[in-house]
Scaffold this motif. Structure first.
Motif, PDB file in Angstrom:
ATOM      1  N   VAL A 115       0.797  -1.229   0.000  1.00 50.74           N
ATOM      2  CA  VAL A 115       0.000   0.000   0.000  1.00 50.74           C
ATOM      3  C   VAL A 115       0.825   1.273   0.000  1.00 50.74           C
ATOM      4  CG1 VAL A 115      -2.077  -1.002   1.044  1.00 50.74           C
ATOM      5  CG2 VAL A 115      -0.271  -0.058   2.530  1.00 50.74           C
ATOM      6  N   HIS A 116       2.111   1.208   0.426  1.00 49.22           N
ATOM      7  CA  HIS A 116       2.833   2.471   0.598  1.00 49.22           C
ATOM      8  C   HIS A 116       4.337   2.240   0.719  1.00 49.22           C
ATOM      9  CE1 HIS A 116       3.131   6.674   1.823  1.00 49.22           C
ATOM     10  NE2 HIS A 116       3.906   6.307   2.829  1.00 49.22           N
ATOM     11  N   ASP A 117       5.111   3.148   0.122  1.00 48.37           N
ATOM     12  CA  ASP A 117       6.553   3.226   0.347  1.00 48.37           C
ATOM     13  C   ASP A 117       6.840   4.524   1.065  1.00 48.37           C
ATOM     14  OD1 ASP A 117       7.055   0.854  -0.957  1.00 48.37           O
ATOM     15  OD2 ASP A 117       7.889   1.778  -2.761  1.00 48.37           O
ATOM     16  N   SER A 118       7.649   4.451   2.088  1.00 51.00           N
ATOM     17  CA  SER A 118       7.968   5.629   2.891  1.00 51.00           C
ATOM     18  C   SER A 118       9.485   5.820   2.950  1.00 51.00           C
ATOM     19  CB  SER A 118       7.397   5.455   4.296  1.00 51.00           C
ATOM     20  OG  SER A 118       7.604   6.613   5.064  1.00 51.00           O
ATOM     21  N   PRO A 119      10.004   6.859   2.270  1.00 52.43           N
ATOM     22  CA  PRO A 119      11.443   7.115   2.352  1.00 52.43           C
ATOM     23  C   PRO A 119      11.804   7.713   3.704  1.00 52.43           C
ATOM     24  CG  PRO A 119      10.385   8.746   0.950  1.00 52.43           C
ATOM     25  CD  PRO A 119       9.321   7.775   1.378  1.00 52.43           C
ATOM     26  N   MET A 120      12.945   7.312   4.234  1.00 56.65           N
ATOM     27  CA  MET A 120      13.402   7.824   5.528  1.00 56.65           C
ATOM     28  C   MET A 120      14.913   7.960   5.506  1.00 56.65           C
ATOM     29  SD  MET A 120      11.094   5.841   8.252  1.00 56.65           S
ATOM     30  CE  MET A 120       9.356   5.658   7.866  1.00 56.65           C
ATOM     31  N   GLU A 121      15.401   8.852   6.329  1.00 56.62           N
ATOM     32  CA  GLU A 121      16.832   9.048   6.472  1.00 56.62           C
ATOM     33  C   GLU A 121      17.246   8.603   7.868  1.00 56.62           C
ATOM     34  OE1 GLU A 121      19.961  12.747   6.145  1.00 56.62           O
ATOM     35  OE2 GLU A 121      18.096  12.782   4.997  1.00 56.62           O
ATOM     36  N   VAL A 122      18.316   7.817   7.944  1.00 53.87           N
ATOM     37  CA  VAL A 122      18.855   7.432   9.248  1.00 53.87           C
ATOM     38  C   VAL A 122      19.512   8.667   9.855  1.00 53.87           C
ATOM     39  CG1 VAL A 122      20.528   5.982  10.459  1.00 53.87           C
ATOM     40  CG2 VAL A 122      19.200   5.038   8.554  1.00 53.87           C
ATOM     41  N   ARG A 123      19.120   8.985  11.063  1.00 58.45           N
ATOM     42  CA  ARG A 123      19.698  10.131  11.771  1.00 58.45           C
ATOM     43  C   ARG A 123      20.845   9.647  12.654  1.00 58.45           C
ATOM     44  NH1 ARG A 123      14.082  11.417  14.373  1.00 58.45           N
ATOM     45  NH2 ARG A 123      14.633   9.308  14.916  1.00 58.45           N
ATOM     46  N   TRP A 124      21.791  10.528  12.933  1.00 59.91           N
ATOM     47  CA  TRP A 124      22.923  10.195  13.794  1.00 59.91           C
ATOM     48  C   TRP A 124      22.427   9.646  15.132  1.00 59.91           C
ATOM     49  CZ3 TRP A 124      27.956   9.408  13.631  1.00 59.91           C
ATOM     50  CH2 TRP A 124      28.669   9.418  14.838  1.00 59.91           C
ATOM     51  N   GLY A 125      21.393  10.256  15.674  1.00 62.55           N
ATOM     52  CA  GLY A 125      20.858   9.851  16.968  1.00 62.55           C
ATOM     53  C   GLY A 125      20.116   8.529  16.952  1.00 62.55           C
ATOM     54  N   ASP A 126      19.897   7.936  15.768  1.00 67.21           N
ATOM     55  CA  ASP A 126      19.245   6.628  15.680  1.00 67.21           C
ATOM     56  C   ASP A 126      20.180   5.497  16.099  1.00 67.21           C
ATOM     57  OD1 ASP A 126      17.032   7.943  14.674  1.00 67.21           O
ATOM     58  OD2 ASP A 126      17.299   7.241  12.608  1.00 67.21           O
ATOM     59  N   MET A 127      21.472   5.784  16.118  1.00 72.94           N
ATOM     60  CA  MET A 127      22.447   4.739  16.420  1.00 72.94           C
ATOM     61  C   MET A 127      22.648   4.568  17.916  1.00 72.94           C
ATOM     62  SD  MET A 127      25.350   5.175  13.504  1.00 72.94           S
ATOM     63  CE  MET A 127      25.995   6.651  14.240  1.00 72.94           C
ATOM     64  N   ASP A 128      23.121   3.384  18.286  1.00 72.72           N
ATOM     65  CA  ASP A 128      23.460   3.123  19.685  1.00 72.72           C
ATOM     66  C   ASP A 128      24.984   3.111  19.842  1.00 72.72           C
ATOM     67  OD1 ASP A 128      24.301   0.630  18.740  1.00 72.72           O
ATOM     68  OD2 ASP A 128      22.541  -0.418  19.487  1.00 72.72           O
ATOM     69  N   CYS A 129      25.471   2.755  21.003  1.00 70.97           N
ATOM     70  CA  CYS A 129      26.911   2.800  21.279  1.00 70.97           C
ATOM     71  C   CYS A 129      27.702   1.780  20.474  1.00 70.97           C
ATOM     72  CB  CYS A 129      27.170   2.633  22.773  1.00 70.97           C
ATOM     73  SG  CYS A 129      26.700   1.015  23.407  1.00 70.97           S
ATOM     74  N   LEU A 130      27.029   0.831  19.833  1.00 67.68           N
ATOM     75  CA  LEU A 130      27.714  -0.156  18.993  1.00 67.68           C
ATOM     76  C   LEU A 130      27.857   0.313  17.547  1.00 67.68           C
ATOM     77  CD1 LEU A 130      26.064  -3.407  20.393  1.00 67.68           C
ATOM     78  CD2 LEU A 130      28.306  -2.441  20.960  1.00 67.68           C
ATOM     79  N   GLY A 131      27.314   1.503  17.242  1.00 68.12           N
ATOM     80  CA  GLY A 131      27.489   2.087  15.923  1.00 68.12           C
ATOM     81  C   GLY A 131      26.491   1.652  14.874  1.00 68.12           C
ATOM     82  N   HIS A 132      25.404   1.009  15.279  1.00 70.54           N
ATOM     83  CA  HIS A 132      24.348   0.677  14.326  1.00 70.54           C
ATOM     84  C   HIS A 132      23.007   1.177  14.880  1.00 70.54           C
ATOM     85  CE1 HIS A 132      24.623  -3.166  16.756  1.00 70.54           C
ATOM     86  NE2 HIS A 132      23.379  -2.790  16.966  1.00 70.54           N
ATOM     87  N   VAL A 133      21.996   1.184  14.023  1.00 67.89           N
ATOM     88  CA  VAL A 133      20.681   1.676  14.434  1.00 67.89           C
ATOM     89  C   VAL A 133      20.183   0.837  15.608  1.00 67.89           C
ATOM     90  CG1 VAL A 133      18.278   1.961  13.718  1.00 67.89           C
ATOM     91  CG2 VAL A 133      20.125   2.641  12.178  1.00 67.89           C
ATOM     92  N   ASN A 134      19.745   1.517  16.655  1.00 67.37           N
ATOM     93  CA  ASN A 134      19.235   0.856  17.853  1.00 67.37           C
ATOM     94  C   ASN A 134      17.974   0.069  17.517  1.00 67.37           C
ATOM     95  OD1 ASN A 134      17.298   0.985  20.368  1.00 67.37           O
ATOM     96  ND2 ASN A 134      19.395   1.089  21.142  1.00 67.37           N
ATOM     97  N   ASN A 135      17.813  -1.089  18.140  1.00 71.47           N
ATOM     98  CA  ASN A 135      16.681  -1.963  17.831  1.00 71.47           C
ATOM     99  C   ASN A 135      15.326  -1.276  18.003  1.00 71.47           C
ATOM    100  OD1 ASN A 135      17.393  -2.211  20.714  1.00 71.47           O
ATOM    101  ND2 ASN A 135      15.704  -3.648  20.786  1.00 71.47           N
ATOM    102  N   THR A 136      15.196  -0.365  18.942  1.00 68.30           N
ATOM    103  CA  THR A 136      13.898   0.278  19.163  1.00 68.30           C
ATOM    104  C   THR A 136      13.526   1.234  18.038  1.00 68.30           C
ATOM    105  OG1 THR A 136      14.865   2.089  20.443  1.00 68.30           O
ATOM    106  CG2 THR A 136      14.161   0.126  21.661  1.00 68.30           C
ATOM    107  N   VAL A 137      14.521   1.748  17.330  1.00 73.80           N
ATOM    108  CA  VAL A 137      14.269   2.734  16.277  1.00 73.80           C
ATOM    109  C   VAL A 137      13.561   2.105  15.085  1.00 73.80           C
ATOM    110  CG1 VAL A 137      15.389   4.383  14.710  1.00 73.80           C
ATOM    111  CG2 VAL A 137      16.190   4.157  17.075  1.00 73.80           C
TER     112      VAL A 137
END
Length: 140
Positions: A12-34
């Motif tokens: 039904v839909h495509d939604s473009p998004m940008e990964v923000r710096w604050g989306d990452m955790d201390c391990l350097g990848h996007v945090n699971n909750t994001v």
């Protein structure tokens, strides 16, 4: 490992998004909750695509169950597309499905997941029939 989602879902839909710096955790990848925030944003964007708000006054959508399968790590910076599908419309509920890919890597799924959405009368705190406009969106 690729976890398959139901074949009977309808895109039904495509939604473009940008990964923000604050989306990452201390391990350097996007945090699971994001990832849940990405799916939520796609769902709200889809709902708002034909209406000003995703609810009818004192009634609206409520997520009662959600999950995410983390298949590949996502790091900043990245441009994403969240591909949303729906299935199983019932009297008061429907299923939503998501696949998260990086722009420029079509078909490479970094995460997928889903959410069960019910339509609720907020004053009564009770599930109610899906409104006609929502039923039309689900039926395509």
């Amino acid at each position: 490992m690729k976890i398959l989602l139901p074949d009977h879902k309808r895109w039904v839909h495509d939604s473009p998004m940008e990964v923000r710096w604050g989306d990452m955790d201390c391990l350097g990848h996007v945090n699971n909750t994001v990832y849940f925030r990405y799916m939520e944003s796609a769902r709200v964007e889809w709902l708002r695509s034909t209406r000003e708000t995703p609810h009818d006054g004192n009634q609206g959508p409520v997520v009662v169950n959600c999950f995410c399968n983390y298949l590949r790590q996502i790091e900043y910076p990245a441009q994403l597309v969240v591909k949303m599908s729906v299935s199983d419309p019932a009297r008061t509920a429907f299923e939503t499905w998501y696949e998260i890919e990086k722009v420029g890597e079509p078909g490479v799924v970094y995460a997928n997941g889903g959410a069960t959405v019910i339509w609720v009368d907020f004053d009564r705190q009770k599930a109610v029939d899906l409104p006609a406009w929502m039923r039309a969106m689900l039926d395509g």
